[in-house]
Design a protein around this motif. Structure first.
Motif, PDB file in Angstrom:
ATOM      1  N   ASP A   1      -5.424  -4.667   5.544  1.00  0.00           N
ATOM      2  CA  ASP A   1      -4.184  -4.256   6.230  1.00  0.00           C
ATOM      3  C   ASP A   1      -3.041  -5.215   5.914  1.00  0.00           C
ATOM      4  OD1 ASP A   1      -5.349  -2.069   7.399  1.00  0.00           O
ATOM      5  OD2 ASP A   1      -5.764  -3.060   9.312  1.00  0.00           O
TER       6      ASP A   1
ATOM      7  N   LEU B   1       0.699  -1.643  12.398  1.00  0.00           N
ATOM      8  CA  LEU B   1      -0.526  -2.064  13.097  1.00  0.00           C
ATOM      9  C   LEU B   1      -0.279  -2.212  14.593  1.00  0.00           C
ATOM     10  CD1 LEU B   1      -1.641  -4.802  10.544  1.00  0.00           C
ATOM     11  CD2 LEU B   1      -2.399  -2.414  10.666  1.00  0.00           C
TER      12      LEU B   1
ATOM     13  N   HIS C   1      -9.847  -1.048  11.015  1.00  0.00           N
ATOM     14  CA  HIS C   1      -8.486  -1.337  10.541  1.00  0.00           C
ATOM     15  C   HIS C   1      -7.478  -1.008  11.643  1.00  0.00           C
ATOM     16  CE1 HIS C   1     -10.850  -0.658   6.885  1.00  0.00           C
ATOM     17  NE2 HIS C   1      -9.945  -1.354   6.219  1.00  0.00           N
TER      18      HIS C   1
ATOM     19  N   TRP D   1      -5.080  -2.910  13.349  1.00  0.00           N
ATOM     20  CA  TRP D   1      -4.703  -3.816  14.443  1.00  0.00           C
ATOM     21  C   TRP D   1      -4.227  -5.144  13.860  1.00  0.00           C
ATOM     22  CZ3 TRP D   1      -7.346  -8.337  13.989  1.00  0.00           C
ATOM     23  CH2 TRP D   1      -8.510  -8.290  13.207  1.00  0.00           C
ATOM     24  N   ARG D   2      -3.478  -5.863  14.654  1.00  0.00           N
ATOM     25  CA  ARG D   2      -3.247  -7.279  14.377  1.00  0.00           C
ATOM     26  C   ARG D   2      -3.318  -8.009  15.704  1.00  0.00           C
ATOM     27  NH1 ARG D   2       2.591  -8.752  14.521  1.00  0.00           N
ATOM     28  NH2 ARG D   2       3.697  -6.910  15.296  1.00  0.00           N
TER      29      ARG D   2
ATOM     30  N   ARG E   1      -5.705 -10.186  11.113  1.00  0.00           N
ATOM     31  CA  ARG E   1      -5.716  -8.747  10.814  1.00  0.00           C
ATOM     32  C   ARG E   1      -6.780  -8.494   9.740  1.00  0.00           C
ATOM     33  NH1 ARG E   1      -0.169  -6.822   8.288  1.00  0.00           N
ATOM     34  NH2 ARG E   1       0.809  -8.084   9.911  1.00  0.00           N
ATOM     35  N   HIS E   2      -7.100  -7.234   9.539  1.00  0.00           N
ATOM     36  CA  HIS E   2      -8.044  -6.875   8.482  1.00  0.00           C
ATOM     37  C   HIS E   2      -7.399  -7.231   7.146  1.00  0.00           C
ATOM     38  CE1 HIS E   2     -10.842  -4.653   6.038  1.00  0.00           C
ATOM     39  NE2 HIS E   2     -11.490  -4.185   7.088  1.00  0.00           N
TER      40      HIS E   2
ATOM     41  N   GLN F   1      -2.398 -11.564  17.649  1.00  0.00           N
ATOM     42  CA  GLN F   1      -1.685 -12.842  17.643  1.00  0.00           C
ATOM     43  C   GLN F   1      -2.207 -13.703  18.781  1.00  0.00           C
ATOM     44  OE1 GLN F   1       2.518 -11.920  17.754  1.00  0.00           O
ATOM     45  NE2 GLN F   1       2.611 -11.708  15.527  1.00  0.00           N
TER      46      GLN F   1
ATOM     47  N   GLU G   1      -2.066 -15.361  13.343  1.00  0.00           N
ATOM     48  CA  GLU G   1      -2.220 -13.908  13.365  1.00  0.00           C
ATOM     49  C   GLU G   1      -3.454 -13.522  12.572  1.00  0.00           C
ATOM     50  OE1 GLU G   1       0.833 -10.424  12.580  1.00  0.00           O
ATOM     51  OE2 GLU G   1      -0.571 -10.714  10.912  1.00  0.00           O
TER      52      GLU G   1
ATOM     53  N   LEU H   1      -0.378  -4.113  17.894  1.00  0.00           N
ATOM     54  CA  LEU H   1      -0.361  -5.540  18.215  1.00  0.00           C
ATOM     55  C   LEU H   1      -1.218  -5.835  19.449  1.00  0.00           C
ATOM     56  CD1 LEU H   1       0.787  -8.438  17.861  1.00  0.00           C
ATOM     57  CD2 LEU H   1       2.667  -7.727  19.363  1.00  0.00           C
TER      58      LEU H   1
ATOM     59  N   ILE I   1     -11.359 -10.688   7.634  1.00  0.00           N
ATOM     60  CA  ILE I   1     -10.166 -10.992   8.433  1.00  0.00           C
ATOM     61  C   ILE I   1      -9.308 -12.069   7.778  1.00  0.00           C
ATOM     62  CG2 ILE I   1      -9.399 -12.017  10.626  1.00  0.00           C
ATOM     63  CD1 ILE I   1     -11.707 -10.648  11.986  1.00  0.00           C
TER      64      ILE I   1
END
Lengths: 273, 212
Positions: free
Chosen positions: B40, B46, B78, B80-81, B36-37, B83, B34, B48, B23
């Motif tokens: 990615d 992605l 994978h 997604w993100r 994310r992978h 916040q 934030e 959210l 990550i």
């Protein structure tokens, strides 16, 4: 209201390396208690998942820590595994500037019968209880497991209330067997409530096969697209199958109560004016 | 003294930490972070998420929707993100993605982490896992090399096989300490986990069954 902003709560669950739903109720209850801000911090720890019992104390900021086993009964895990892995000296442990308070398991709570009745009423709404056989399913068999004893205690309490036509204990691997439910029940409606912490391997996958409402164990609850729909009409009866009692949202109240009970029993709480 | 992992996390990020495991951790110009992978990094398609609690669902299944019982397996999904607004939320999210890993790093930095030799872990087992006390050195060393390979788990192992008896079958990626200058929070294995202990039991039982 029990309010401990300077204390941490650790809820200990069994978890599973196979079933993704085993730890779900423990995490769910932790999230509820986190939102309630009853404790400064709330963590989970598991025997079979992460964080492990060996890791969790590193995650805690607070010096005052309540540990509540999210287990259905006293037994091998609450008496042997958890104290050993957390290196507890007893109910109260002082180590490295911390006080660790080992509380009674959730399943010991006096309101458990009330929760079982609530679950039974929810799964079979409008069905006259006097025309219902209520079955509480426990695991049984394991020599060190007192879950059978705890399930019997609950059944005795519920039976004494006289609400249901009949109330029975039943088990996966010992008599009276859950697979033979139609042999010892006599009411036209049968409600089955699993006396388990999670809708994991046993209550979601094994027991439905034993009851005859599923042909095979299939996928875990969270990996299915379609959830079960009550009632089931089989063996000449109407069968209602509930989720495991540990998925009941009120369990988070019981966890909180067990922490409060610790202070009452051990007189560690010194309220200020 | 009371610890404060949230503050420690903020401090590490201010000092340049930008990832943990698979990550990436990116401080946002408007505040917050934030996640994310790492793979990615350049994607703009992605999904959210804005609740730290969503990390639980994101961490539990891989890209093929298979259950991930070991969160340090290199199988993070994978697409997604996430916040989050505060360091406290970041802490909660990372505790789902990599349970206890930021905490173990904090303990290590404070000199409070005691690695536990595999023999010590096995010797305190009871019940069905008491059989692991009969694990032989050679089969145990081979098992650790195989079972704990970096393709299965990305933690770095701190513990020895037995006091004064190092592990012999570990690849460089599995050895402690982690290389410096990576801007990553290292993933620490300070004691054999509840995946390895049952595997030790299986090895013992298989040998004993074969011997009749």
């Amino acid at each position: 209201m029990f309010h401990k902003p300077d204390s941490a709560l650790i809820i200990v669950g069994h978890g599973s390396t196979v079933n993704p739903d085993s730890s779900a109720p423990t995490f769910d209850h932790a999230e509820v208690l986190l939102r309630q801000k009853a404790f400064g911090e709330v963590h989970c720890a598991f025997w079979k998942e992460e964080p492990s019992l060996r890791q969790v104390l590193h995650m805690v900021d607070s010096e005052d820590v309540y540990i509540v086993p999210n287990f259905i009964s006293e037994g091998y895990f609450t008496r042997t595994i958890i104290p050993r892995e957390l290196e507890l000296d007893g109910p109260l442990t002082h180590r490295n500037g911390r006080t660790l308070k080992y509380c009674e398991p959730v399943g010991n709570h006096a309101r458990m019968s009330e929760l079982l009745l609530k679950r039974a009423a929810e799964v079979a709404p409008g069905v006259p209880t006097k025309e219902c056989s209520l079955l509480i399913v426990g695991h049984g068999t394991n020599l060190n497991d007192n879950s059978a004893f705890a399930a019997k205690r609950e059944v005795d309490r519920i039976r004494d209330m006289g609400l249901y036509g009949e109330v029975f204990n039943t088990y996966m691997e010992e008599a009276p067997l859950v697979s033979e439910w139609d042999a010892y029940t006599t009411c036209p409606n049968v409600i089955v409530v699993p006396f388990f912490i999670a809708d994991g391997l046993h209550s979601y996958q094994d027991i439905p096969v034993l009851l005859g409402i599923e042909q095979d164990t299939g996928l875990a609850a969270s990996q299915r697209d379609i959830f079960r729909l009550n009632p089931y009409h089989l063996r000449g009866r109407t069968l209602y199958y509930a989720s495991a009692i540990g998925t009941e949202p009120l369990f988070s109240d019981l966890i909180l109560d067990q922490a409060a009970l610790f202070d009452t029993q051990h007189s560690t709480s010194h309220p200020t004016a | 003294m009371k610890r404060n992992l949230t503050q420690a996390l903020e401090h590490w990020i201010a000092e340049g930490i930008r990832s943990i495991g698979q990550i990436s951790i990116t401080p946002q110009p408007e505040g917050g972070f934030e996640l994310r992978h790492l793979e990615d990094a350049g994607r703009d398609d992605l999904t959210l998420h804005t609740s730290a609690l969503d990390a639980r669902g994101l961490s539990f299944f891989d890209d093929a929707k298979a259950y991930r019982p070991l969160k340090t397996a290199p199988t993070l999904r994978h697409g997604w993100r996430l916040q989050v607004q505060t360091a406290q939320e970041l802490r909660i999210a990372l505790d789902y993605f990599y349970p206890a890993m930021t905490a173990l790093w904090q303990s290590q930095l404070a000199g409070e982490l005691r690695p536990v030799a595999l023999r010590e872990t096995l010797n305190r087992q009871t019940g069905m896992y008491a059989a692991t006390k009969r694990l032989q050195d050679e089969e145990g060393q081979q098992l650790v090399g195989r079972h704990c390979a970096a393709t299965s788990c990305t933690k770095r192992i701190m513990w020895e096989f037995a006091p004064g008896q190092p592990l012999t079958e570990l690849s460089e990626q599995k050895r402690w300490p982690a290389p410096e200058g990576t801007h990553a929070i290292p993933l620490i294995c300070q004691e054999a986990c509840n995946h390895l202990v049952p595997a030790c039991r299986e090895v013992v039982k298989k040998r004993e069954r074969a011997a009749g």
